[in-house]
Enzyme design. Structure first.
Site, PDB file in Angstrom:
ATOM      1  N   GLY A 264       0.763  13.054 -38.160  1.00 12.95           N
ATOM      2  CA  GLY A 264      -0.469  12.460 -38.055  1.00 12.95           C
ATOM      3  C   GLY A 264      -1.136  13.148 -36.608  1.00 12.95           C
ATOM      4  O   GLY A 264      -2.133  12.489 -36.159  1.00 12.95           O
ATOM      5  N   PRO A 307       4.955  16.668 -39.099  1.00 10.63           N
ATOM      6  CA  PRO A 307       3.712  16.894 -38.918  1.00 10.63           C
ATOM      7  C   PRO A 307       2.936  17.776 -40.475  1.00 10.63           C
ATOM      8  O   PRO A 307       4.137  18.425 -41.024  1.00 10.63           O
ATOM      9  CB  PRO A 307       3.800  18.078 -38.082  1.00 10.63           C
ATOM     10  CG  PRO A 307       5.223  18.528 -38.131  1.00 10.63           C
ATOM     11  CD  PRO A 307       5.956  17.385 -38.611  1.00 10.63           C
ATOM     12  N   GLY A 308       1.929  17.452 -40.961  1.00  9.06           N
ATOM     13  CA  GLY A 308       1.381  18.104 -41.946  1.00  9.06           C
ATOM     14  C   GLY A 308       0.351  19.051 -41.436  1.00  9.06           C
ATOM     15  O   GLY A 308       0.384  20.030 -41.593  1.00  9.06           O
ATOM     16  N   ARG A 309      -0.927  18.370 -41.183  1.00  9.13           N
ATOM     17  CA  ARG A 309      -2.165  19.112 -40.992  1.00  9.13           C
ATOM     18  C   ARG A 309      -1.796  19.962 -39.820  1.00  9.13           C
ATOM     19  O   ARG A 309      -2.733  21.299 -39.804  1.00  9.13           O
ATOM     20  CB  ARG A 309      -3.396  18.076 -40.741  1.00  9.13           C
ATOM     21  CG  ARG A 309      -3.634  17.636 -39.417  1.00  9.13           C
ATOM     22  CD  ARG A 309      -4.708  16.703 -39.461  1.00  9.13           C
ATOM     23  NE  ARG A 309      -4.328  15.608 -40.280  1.00  9.13           N
ATOM     24  CZ  ARG A 309      -5.255  15.194 -41.164  1.00  9.13           C
ATOM     25  NH1 ARG A 309      -6.359  15.675 -41.127  1.00  9.13           N
ATOM     26  NH2 ARG A 309      -5.053  14.271 -42.050  1.00  9.13           N
ATOM     27  N   ARG A 345     -12.845  16.178 -48.210  1.00  7.84           N
ATOM     28  CA  ARG A 345     -12.453  15.406 -47.069  1.00  7.84           C
ATOM     29  C   ARG A 345     -13.806  15.026 -46.346  1.00  7.84           C
ATOM     30  O   ARG A 345     -13.811  13.713 -46.146  1.00  7.84           O
ATOM     31  CB  ARG A 345     -11.599  16.105 -46.172  1.00  7.84           C
ATOM     32  CG  ARG A 345     -10.264  16.330 -46.565  1.00  7.84           C
ATOM     33  CD  ARG A 345      -9.393  17.153 -45.300  1.00  7.84           C
ATOM     34  NE  ARG A 345      -8.931  16.386 -44.435  1.00  7.84           N
ATOM     35  CZ  ARG A 345      -9.461  16.409 -43.069  1.00  7.84           C
ATOM     36  NH1 ARG A 345     -10.437  17.269 -42.869  1.00  7.84           N
ATOM     37  NH2 ARG A 345      -9.374  15.502 -42.288  1.00  7.84           N
ATOM     38  N   CYS A 376     -22.220  17.739 -58.992  1.00  9.02           N
ATOM     39  CA  CYS A 376     -23.322  16.816 -59.326  1.00  9.02           C
ATOM     40  C   CYS A 376     -23.085  15.579 -58.527  1.00  9.02           C
ATOM     41  O   CYS A 376     -22.803  14.356 -59.022  1.00  9.02           O
ATOM     42  CB  CYS A 376     -23.358  16.552 -60.711  1.00  9.02           C
ATOM     43  SG  CYS A 376     -23.752  18.254 -61.609  1.00  9.02           S
ATOM     44  N   GLU A 377     -23.144  15.450 -57.156  1.00 11.16           N
ATOM     45  CA  GLU A 377     -22.866  14.428 -56.410  1.00 11.16           C
ATOM     46  C   GLU A 377     -23.844  14.445 -55.310  1.00 11.16           C
ATOM     47  O   GLU A 377     -23.693  15.565 -54.383  1.00 11.16           O
ATOM     48  CB  GLU A 377     -21.493  14.191 -55.843  1.00 11.16           C
ATOM     49  CG  GLU A 377     -20.548  13.404 -56.957  1.00 11.16           C
ATOM     50  CD  GLU A 377     -20.664  12.225 -57.165  1.00 11.16           C
ATOM     51  OE1 GLU A 377     -20.667  11.268 -56.234  1.00 11.16           O
ATOM     52  OE2 GLU A 377     -20.366  11.968 -58.540  1.00 11.16           O
ATOM     53  N   TYR A 406      -5.185  19.220 -46.724  1.00 11.85           N
ATOM     54  CA  TYR A 406      -5.672  18.222 -47.237  1.00 11.85           C
ATOM     55  C   TYR A 406      -7.228  18.892 -48.275  1.00 11.85           C
ATOM     56  O   TYR A 406      -8.038  18.040 -48.179  1.00 11.85           O
ATOM     57  CB  TYR A 406      -6.033  17.128 -46.552  1.00 11.85           C
ATOM     58  CG  TYR A 406      -4.775  16.631 -45.743  1.00 11.85           C
ATOM     59  CD1 TYR A 406      -3.861  15.874 -46.778  1.00 11.85           C
ATOM     60  CD2 TYR A 406      -4.371  16.708 -44.910  1.00 11.85           C
ATOM     61  CE1 TYR A 406      -2.569  15.366 -46.222  1.00 11.85           C
ATOM     62  CE2 TYR A 406      -3.275  16.138 -44.123  1.00 11.85           C
ATOM     63  CZ  TYR A 406      -2.257  15.398 -45.163  1.00 11.85           C
ATOM     64  OH  TYR A 406      -1.019  15.123 -44.540  1.00 11.85           O
TER      65      TYR A 406
HETATM   66  C1  LIG Z   1       4.804   9.461 -44.184  1.00 11.50           C
HETATM   67  C2  LIG Z   1       3.851  10.427 -43.946  1.00 11.50           C
HETATM   68  N1  LIG Z   1       4.454  11.581 -43.049  1.00 11.50           N
HETATM   69  C3  LIG Z   1       3.436  12.502 -42.569  1.00 11.50           C
HETATM   70  C4  LIG Z   1       2.329  12.604 -42.988  1.00 11.50           C
HETATM   71  C5  LIG Z   1       1.402  13.591 -42.496  1.00 11.50           C
HETATM   72  O1  LIG Z   1       0.323  13.417 -41.677  1.00 11.50           O
HETATM   73  P1  LIG Z   1      -0.504  14.584 -40.841  1.00 11.50           P
HETATM   74  O2  LIG Z   1      -0.731  15.503 -41.889  1.00 11.50           O
HETATM   75  O3  LIG Z   1      -1.598  13.825 -40.559  1.00 11.50           O
HETATM   76  O4  LIG Z   1       0.572  15.119 -39.845  1.00 11.50           O
HETATM   77  C6  LIG Z   1       1.631  11.675 -43.702  1.00 11.50           C
HETATM   78  C7  LIG Z   1       0.258  11.913 -44.343  1.00 11.50           C
HETATM   79  O5  LIG Z   1      -0.348  10.969 -44.901  1.00 11.50           O
HETATM   80  C8  LIG Z   1       2.744  10.491 -44.391  1.00 11.50           C
HETATM   81  O6  LIG Z   1       2.151   9.850 -45.087  1.00 11.50           O
END
Ligand SMILES: Cc1ncc(COP(=O)(O)O)c(C=O)c1O
Length: 449
Positions: A264, A307-309, A345, A376-377, A406
């Protein structure tokens, strides 16, 4: 700001003085006449060779971000959240940088393992895991399964079988509302993820898990939400989850060795926007954890971070070609050859981006335009209030930074346009990682007639 952000930024909000390159990969360089290079490769060259829309992923930026996490949290396990974006090359980079993975489907899991990613470094999430998800996880020997709902306890225990063994965690909602948009806040009680701490559901589930001899509960998990730019919610989560761990110790005599704080971590999408300060987060979380554990008489658990994003987002750039420019009395619309099918997004969360013209230098004054997609939106709007040269015309190229998370993982085949390719850049070389989805791919699934 992460340790990777070496360029100056303003404190909050888009500021006219902010460095326009501050949200681009660190390798980005500008050339005269509108040239823009990422990873040493001109974006125009990639557009020419691979067509548009095209997604560009800076390998060194991904790797540097993985290293920044390992440096900030040297004692923690860092699991990249594959839902942000996953392809086989990215799985390999993440693995080589020493990270684990967080997956939430059999598909993500299978793809990662097909690259040789060690299954024991993978966590399986999901609020509604399918039989296929669980079966694949057990077959491949996934490291931990994160239990999200009480009914899963018996299901997983039965699937593991008597005499079997599976490590699990339990996902808790600590009653904390944090995150950049209502739809990406997952730490509060009244939503589909996790087991609430407040009403005792989490404690009850923990007691049931501890009763299953084939399940080894390694710790508590929470994911508060996404686009969090302040460390405070994480500190509150640490206090509450350590409190729960102390109750587990007092009630069951079990000291849980792991604490997973999810991901997050917020990033800037436009110059001047705030981002989570990673070194400060790490410092404060570790201090809070040490203090809370000392107060509770608990040993400090091993931290897990997901971490993802913040790993893949800033490493990606989307390149589109302008197809049409339309002027109405109130607005100028610049329509490009992608849109909500490769980036849902803005439509989902109202996210704002900062596209720019590349490939030529324009002498024209800038005008504020709305960049729209081709779908088409009416809601297929990629970016609003974007300053672009007033002579922007069909055939021009626009590049959108912070496109690595994402976008393609949430992409669709709406209007049967076909999903864009992904090209990796590094040290002046470009290579195709994921090819464009063709009409033949789309037709091949349609076997009805
Ligand atoms: C369980 C869990 N961990 C990690 C993440 C990664 O979140 P972010 O990409 O915002 O760091 C998510 C995103 O939905 C999640 O659901």
């Amino acid at each position: 700001m992460t340790t990777l952000d070496t360029r100056p930024r303003s404190a909050a909000g888009t500021s006219p003085g902010a460095d326009p390159l501050s949200v681009w990969p660190a390798s980005t360089t500008e050339r005269p006449h509108g040239g823009l290079l990422v990873g040493g490769v001109p974006l125009t060259e990639i557009a020419e060779s691979h067509g548009t829309p095209v997604y560009v992923l800076d390998e060194n930026e991904v790797r540097a971000r993985c290293r920044a996490y390992r440096g900030a949290f040297p004692d923690a396990e860092i699991h990249y959240a594959a839902k942000a974006f996953l392809c086989r090359a990215l799985a390999r980079w993440v693995e080589e940088e020493g990270l684990g993975l967080d997956v939430c489907s059999a598909g993500e899991l299978e793809l990662a393992v097909s690259t040789g990613f060690p299954a024991d470094r993978i966590l399986l999430h999901g609020n509604a895991k399918s039989p296929q998800d669980l079966g694949t996880a057990l077959r491949l020997g996934v490291g931990r399964i994160v239990i999200d709902t009480p009914a899963e306890i018996a299901r997983i225990a039965a699937a593991v079988g008597t005499g079997g063994h599976q490590k699990v965690m339990v996902r808790v909602t600590p009653g904390i509302s944090a995150g950049g948009h209502r739809k990406i806040r997952t730490g509060s009680d009244d939503q589909k993820f996790g087991l609430p701490l407040r009403d005792g559901h989490a404690q009850h589930a923990i007691a049931r898990i501890l009763d299953q001899p084939q399940l080894e509960l390694t710790g508590i998990h929470c994911h508060l939400g996404s686009q969090i730019t302040d460390a405070k919610p994480y500190l509150v989560a640490v206090r509450r989850l350590v409190g729960l761990m102390a109750r587990v110790r007092d009630t069951h005599g079990v000291t849980l060795p792991e604490l997973d704080l999810g991901g997050g971590h917020g990033i800037a999408y436009r110059p001047g926007e705030p981002a989570l300060d990673l070194p400060a987060l790490a410092r404060r979380v570790r201090a809070e954890l040490a203090e809370s554990c000392a107060a509770a008489g608990l040993p400090v658990p091993r931290l897990v971070i997901e971490p993802g994003r913040a790993v893949s987002g800033p490493a990606g750039v989307a390149v589109y070609r302008v197809l049409a420019v339309k002027r109405t009395p109130g607005r100028t619309f610049v329509a490009v050859d992608g849109g909500m099918s490769d980036n849902p997004r803005p439509a989902l969360y109202g996210v704002r981006y900062a596209p720019r013209l590349i490939g030529r230098h324009s002498p024209a004054d800038s005008e504020s335009v709305t960049v729209v997609g081709r779908h088409c939106e009416a809601g297929d709007i990629l970016a609003e209030d974007v300053p672009l040269p007033a002579d922007t015309h069909p055939g021009d190229l626009l590049a959108v930074p912070v496109a690595g998370a994402y976008h393609l993982s949430m992409a669709s085949s709406y209007n049967l346009v076909g999903r864009p390719p992904v090209v990796a850049v590094r040290d002046g070389h470009a290579r195709l990682l994921v090819r464009r989805e063709t009409m033949e791919d789309l037709r091949a699934r349609d076997i009805g007639m």
